[in-house]
Design a protein around this motif. Structure first.
Motif, PDB file in Angstrom:
ATOM      1  N   GLN A 167     -12.805   7.411   3.257  1.00  0.00           N
ATOM      2  CA  GLN A 167     -12.450   6.313   4.177  1.00  0.00           C
ATOM      3  C   GLN A 167     -12.229   5.001   3.415  1.00  0.00           C
ATOM      4  N   THR A 168     -11.423   5.116   2.358  1.00  0.00           N
ATOM      5  CA  THR A 168     -11.098   3.946   1.534  1.00  0.00           C
ATOM      6  C   THR A 168      -9.591   3.850   1.328  1.00  0.00           C
ATOM      7  N   ILE A 169      -9.146   2.645   0.995  1.00  0.00           N
ATOM      8  CA  ILE A 169      -7.750   2.394   0.651  1.00  0.00           C
ATOM      9  C   ILE A 169      -7.729   1.569  -0.623  1.00  0.00           C
ATOM     10  N   PHE A 170      -6.970   2.036  -1.592  1.00  0.00           N
ATOM     11  CA  PHE A 170      -6.855   1.338  -2.869  1.00  0.00           C
ATOM     12  C   PHE A 170      -5.825   0.219  -2.731  1.00  0.00           C
TER      13      PHE A 170
ATOM     14  N   TRP B  83      -0.532   7.070  12.910  1.00  0.00           N
ATOM     15  CA  TRP B  83       0.585   6.388  12.263  1.00  0.00           C
ATOM     16  C   TRP B  83       1.358   7.343  11.348  1.00  0.00           C
ATOM     17  N   LEU B  84       0.649   8.227  10.645  1.00  0.00           N
ATOM     18  CA  LEU B  84       1.325   9.153   9.732  1.00  0.00           C
ATOM     19  C   LEU B  84       2.294  10.054  10.500  1.00  0.00           C
ATOM     20  N   ARG B  85       1.934  10.421  11.723  1.00  0.00           N
ATOM     21  CA  ARG B  85       2.861  11.209  12.546  1.00  0.00           C
ATOM     22  C   ARG B  85       4.089  10.369  12.922  1.00  0.00           C
ATOM     23  N   GLU B  86       3.851   9.101  13.271  1.00  0.00           N
ATOM     24  CA  GLU B  86       4.970   8.194  13.566  1.00  0.00           C
ATOM     25  C   GLU B  86       5.823   7.992  12.321  1.00  0.00           C
TER      26      GLU B  86
ATOM     27  N   ILE C  93       0.849  -1.200   0.000  1.00  0.00           N
ATOM     28  CA  ILE C  93       0.000   0.000   0.000  1.00  0.00           C
ATOM     29  C   ILE C  93       0.884   1.250   0.000  1.00  0.00           C
ATOM     30  N   LEU C  94       0.545   2.192  -0.867  1.00  0.00           N
ATOM     31  CA  LEU C  94       1.283   3.447  -0.943  1.00  0.00           C
ATOM     32  C   LEU C  94       0.558   4.520  -0.139  1.00  0.00           C
ATOM     33  N   LEU C  95       1.292   5.528   0.257  1.00  0.00           N
ATOM     34  CA  LEU C  95       0.716   6.621   1.032  1.00  0.00           C
ATOM     35  C   LEU C  95      -0.449   7.256   0.279  1.00  0.00           C
ATOM     36  N   ASP C  96      -0.290   7.409  -1.040  1.00  0.00           N
ATOM     37  CA  ASP C  96      -1.327   8.055  -1.852  1.00  0.00           C
ATOM     38  C   ASP C  96      -2.555   7.184  -2.071  1.00  0.00           C
ATOM     39  N   ASP C  97      -2.501   5.924  -1.649  1.00  0.00           N
ATOM     40  CA  ASP C  97      -3.641   5.017  -1.833  1.00  0.00           C
ATOM     41  C   ASP C  97      -4.736   5.243  -0.781  1.00  0.00           C
TER      42      ASP C  97
ATOM     43  N   LEU D 203       2.884   3.201   2.546  1.00  0.00           N
ATOM     44  CA  LEU D 203       2.182   3.700   3.729  1.00  0.00           C
ATOM     45  C   LEU D 203       2.858   3.193   5.002  1.00  0.00           C
ATOM     46  N   PHE D 204       3.098   1.897   5.056  1.00  0.00           N
ATOM     47  CA  PHE D 204       3.705   1.305   6.247  1.00  0.00           C
ATOM     48  C   PHE D 204       5.187   1.044   6.022  1.00  0.00           C
ATOM     49  N   LEU D 205       5.991   1.460   6.998  1.00  0.00           N
ATOM     50  CA  LEU D 205       7.446   1.361   6.883  1.00  0.00           C
ATOM     51  C   LEU D 205       8.024   0.647   8.098  1.00  0.00           C
ATOM     52  N   ASN D 206       9.251   0.146   7.936  1.00  0.00           N
ATOM     53  CA  ASN D 206       9.938  -0.432   9.093  1.00  0.00           C
ATOM     54  C   ASN D 206      10.612   0.685   9.880  1.00  0.00           C
ATOM     55  N   ARG D 207      11.350   0.306  10.904  1.00  0.00           N
ATOM     56  CA  ARG D 207      11.918   1.323  11.794  1.00  0.00           C
ATOM     57  C   ARG D 207      13.075   2.097  11.166  1.00  0.00           C
ATOM     58  N   ARG D 208      13.511   1.686   9.981  1.00  0.00           N
ATOM     59  CA  ARG D 208      14.555   2.405   9.243  1.00  0.00           C
ATOM     60  C   ARG D 208      13.963   3.285   8.152  1.00  0.00           C
ATOM     61  N   GLY D 209      12.624   3.363   8.128  1.00  0.00           N
ATOM     62  CA  GLY D 209      11.960   4.213   7.154  1.00  0.00           C
ATOM     63  C   GLY D 209      11.844   3.591   5.772  1.00  0.00           C
ATOM     64  N   LYS D 210      12.088   2.291   5.687  1.00  0.00           N
ATOM     65  CA  LYS D 210      12.029   1.604   4.396  1.00  0.00           C
ATOM     66  C   LYS D 210      10.783   0.732   4.309  1.00  0.00           C
ATOM     67  N   ALA D 211      10.475   0.269   3.093  1.00  0.00           N
ATOM     68  CA  ALA D 211       9.328  -0.615   2.904  1.00  0.00           C
ATOM     69  C   ALA D 211       9.479  -1.862   3.776  1.00  0.00           C
ATOM     70  N   ILE D 212       8.378  -2.352   4.285  1.00  0.00           N
ATOM     71  CA  ILE D 212       8.402  -3.511   5.179  1.00  0.00           C
ATOM     72  C   ILE D 212       8.682  -4.779   4.386  1.00  0.00           C
TER      73      ILE D 212
END
Length: 275
Positions: free
Chosen positions: A155-158, A183-186, A145-149, A197-206
């Motif tokens: 209230q939807t996610i592509f 989560w966006l603030r985190e 999932i991308l941030l822009d999705d 949209l969701f990243l690991n603790r290094r700021g990279k894709a999970i």
């Protein structure tokens, strides 16, 4: 199996490279099993139905796992036939005789879901878990999932390129929306290095290792309390079961879950009837 068969598998896997990472890993694993199971004198061209039956009877795995492997091999043969690498398919007729063992979909009750969330101290993992429970996405979809999705107004996610390369939308409620904004603030603190949209603790894709760490965390804090291994797939089943309990119809749930075959979705309704 012989070198020609191994080269053909490499060609097949390259053809499948556009599929999801999870699907591709499963295909590679299956083809490796068959390549190593049969003698070097055999090839996919001269395998017989007797060879396939022998695999089913001898290979050590559950019945459903063996059926899954044979289904994957059948896909390989269908591809090889279509592209004229091989003529004939010794798998198809035997596969049609195999029926998997029926088993209940494992899930968490509403109380167990609430208890699980209360057990999670890690803020990121709390939001990840709520997301799985409230959207029912597959783990590979979660990763992609991308941030822009995300559309907070609708209230939807592509969900792009789900299983079978099918796109769809999933929905989230007010509570999930609040936590997504949290989560966006985190996420901003992580200094994002990827558009996901969701990243690991290094700021990279999970990746796979992050998912493994997440699953281990869930089971450390709660799995033993319910005597089952908590995974994103069980959380997906939990979402589906909750939707059925609340009266969602079969077709709508099929669309949200991204099931190609409505029979897969109907399993959740069968459970309700039994109850």
């Amino acid at each position: 199996m012989n070198d020609k068969s191994r080269e053909l598998v490499e060609r097949y896997l390259k053809f499948c490279s556009g599929l999801s990472e999870t699907t591709l890993v499963n295909y590679k694993s299956t083809m490796k099993i068959f390549l190593n199971y049969y003698d070097d004198s055999l090839s996919f061209e001269n395998l017989t139905i007797e060879d396939i039956i022998e695999f089913f009877e001898v290979y050590e795995a559950s019945r459903n796992t063996k059926i899954y492997r044979i289904r994957s091999l059948n896909r390989f043969y269908e591809w090889a036939n279509k592209h004229k690498y091989i003529t004939g398919n010794p798998v198809r007729s035997f596969l049609n005789t195999l029926k998997p063992d029926k088993k209940e979909r494992d899930y968490l009750t509403q109380k167990q879901s609430d208890d699980l969330l209360r057990s999670i101290i890690d803020v990121n993992f709390y939001i990840f878990t709520m997301f799985f429970i409230k959207t029912g996405v597959r783990v590979s979809e979660f990763q992609n999932i991308l941030l822009d999705d995300v559309d907070f107004n609708e209230q939807t996610i592509f969900i792009r390129g789900g299983k079978g390369r099918k796109d769809r939308f999933v929905f989230f409620d007010l509570d999930m929306g609040i936590n997504l904004k949290r989560w966006l603030r985190e996420r901003d603190i992580l200094k994002p290095k990827a558009p996901n949209l969701f990243l690991n603790r290094r700021g990279k894709a999970i990746g796979k290792s992050s998912i493994t760490h997440y699953i281990n965390y869930l089971n450390d804090v709660y799995g033993k309390k319910v005597n089952k291994r908590i995974t994103p797939h069980i959380l997906r089943h939990t979402f589906a079961t909750t939707c059925v309990d609340k009266g969602m119809d079969l077709r709508t749930l099929q669309d949200i879950l991204g099931h190609e075959d409505i029979k897969t979705t109907s399993i959740f309704f069968i459970r309700i009837k039994r109850v």
